[in-house]
Design an enzyme around this catalytic site. Sequence first.
Site, PDB file in Angstrom:
ATOM      1  N   GLN A  47       0.627  -1.251  -0.127  1.00  0.00           N
ATOM      2  CA  GLN A  47      -0.207   0.148  -0.056  1.00  0.00           C
ATOM      3  C   GLN A  47       0.955   1.112  -0.236  1.00  0.00           C
ATOM      4  OE1 GLN A  47      -2.377   1.631   3.327  1.00  0.00           O
ATOM      5  NE2 GLN A  47      -3.977   0.334   2.211  1.00  0.00           N
ATOM      6  N   CYS A  77      -6.552   7.077   4.465  1.00  0.00           N
ATOM      7  CA  CYS A  77      -5.943   7.735   6.273  1.00  0.00           C
ATOM      8  C   CYS A  77      -6.242   8.760   6.808  1.00  0.00           C
ATOM      9  CB  CYS A  77      -4.316   7.328   6.312  1.00  0.00           C
ATOM     10  SG  CYS A  77      -3.317   7.491   7.429  1.00  0.00           S
ATOM     11  N   LYS A 116      -8.071   2.544  -2.227  1.00  0.00           N
ATOM     12  CA  LYS A 116      -8.239   2.057  -0.587  1.00  0.00           C
ATOM     13  C   LYS A 116      -8.808   3.846   0.332  1.00  0.00           C
ATOM     14  CE  LYS A 116      -9.747   1.619   4.152  1.00  0.00           C
ATOM     15  NZ  LYS A 116      -8.552   1.019   4.867  1.00  0.00           N
ATOM     16  N   ASN A 178     -15.150  -1.921   4.950  1.00  0.00           N
ATOM     17  CA  ASN A 178     -14.612  -2.118   5.370  1.00  0.00           C
ATOM     18  C   ASN A 178     -14.854  -1.081   7.290  1.00  0.00           C
ATOM     19  OD1 ASN A 178     -11.891   0.264   6.888  1.00  0.00           O
ATOM     20  ND2 ASN A 178     -11.131  -2.338   6.918  1.00  0.00           N
ATOM     21  N   GLY A 179     -13.752  -1.359   7.927  1.00  0.00           N
ATOM     22  CA  GLY A 179     -14.343  -0.359   9.154  1.00  0.00           C
ATOM     23  C   GLY A 179     -15.415  -1.669  10.081  1.00  0.00           C
ATOM     24  N   ASP A 180     -15.072  -1.217  11.449  1.00  0.00           N
ATOM     25  CA  ASP A 180     -15.746  -1.669  12.421  1.00  0.00           C
ATOM     26  C   ASP A 180     -15.516  -3.376  12.285  1.00  0.00           C
ATOM     27  OD1 ASP A 180     -14.887   0.266  14.052  1.00  0.00           O
ATOM     28  OD2 ASP A 180     -16.884   0.699  14.523  1.00  0.00           O
ATOM     29  N   GLY A 202      -9.292  -4.662   9.580  1.00  0.00           N
ATOM     30  CA  GLY A 202      -7.864  -4.530  10.043  1.00  0.00           C
ATOM     31  C   GLY A 202      -7.576  -3.873  11.633  1.00  0.00           C
ATOM     32  N   ARG A 203      -7.705  -2.995  11.944  1.00  0.00           N
ATOM     33  CA  ARG A 203      -8.289  -3.238  14.158  1.00  0.00           C
ATOM     34  C   ARG A 203      -8.504  -4.357  14.637  1.00  0.00           C
ATOM     35  NH1 ARG A 203     -11.038   1.836  15.409  1.00  0.00           N
ATOM     36  NH2 ARG A 203     -12.419   1.467  14.294  1.00  0.00           N
TER      37      ARG A 203
END
Length: 346
Positions: A47, A77, A116, A178-180, A202-203
């Site tokens: 990336q 980002c 992204k 994506n997200g949570d 991700g997280r």
Amino acid sequence: MRLTARELGGLAWATTDLVNARSLLECNPAALKLVASTPADKPLAIQLFGSVPEEMRDAAIRCQELGAESIDINMGCPVRKVVKIGGGSAMMTELAKTAALVGGMIAAVKIPVTAKMRLGWDEDNLTAPDLARVLEDVGVAAIFVHGRTRAQGFAGTVNLAGIRAVVGAAKSVPVIGNGDITTPEAAKHMMAETGCAGVSIGRGAFYDPWIFRRTDRYLRTGELLPEPDFAERLRVMQRHFERYCEFYGEAHGARLFRKVAPWYAKRFGPAKPFKQRIITIRSRADFAAALAEYLEWRRQFCDEGGELRPQYAPTPLVASFLRDPDDPASITRDAIPVPKGPVEVW
């Protein structure tokens, strides 16, 4: 981290941390560490972030030479030091300029180029659907969209309707949500509500490197595997720590792992002394001692069989978009320290 998750199973495609294109071209040691890989770490995307078309084009060529199977362009980002140079979310504010930059990268390499993004700069500038259209026109192979704006950072609820709008804007390229995504149920819900072709995590993998295996099983069969037990968490954390020592050297690897161990500890149950002790480690011996001390201390919270008593068990992880809107946790920012790199907190 990638090797650890791959070993546990279920992980399809992985992406490096975001890498400054100029730093990569200058062979900056930190950038080269970020793109380091092994034959077991496949398939892999690198990336990139940056705003100078020539640098991004040449960095894409370099990624191809390094053996990457695809190149992902970070347009999402929200961190200031990325945005201030025109990278990350800043790329969502000038669509024509961004399209030209991406087109140049695509023309320069033979491997797929993906993007992204976030939903937009803020609620008044939800540019993701328009950006998806122009990127598709210049030839991106896939679009990853995080369901928040740059202004939100990582606070508030992921906007599934926003992701659905991006899915609707793309005519043929796959859109990945994506997200949570912290649980298999969250992955399935996002796909069902938005029509996205898949999810990227991700997280959520910081707390649960097993999430890829569990999500893959759930999506394929409907079977919801339980979270791993404490013994399995310890086994994987120790293997992860050893990989840090192998990659960075014992002293530096131990210091860097001070940020990683608390990810695992979040799901240990009571762990305050471990979190305090682990941020002081300097060696394998320190890590072993910290773990031994914690295991002895933890016994007071366990039953005769060594299992954590129910009242001390960690609360289930729940995605922001599956929480009760009145739950304060649904609007708090879950800041997670990450290993030293271009971004210190996601």
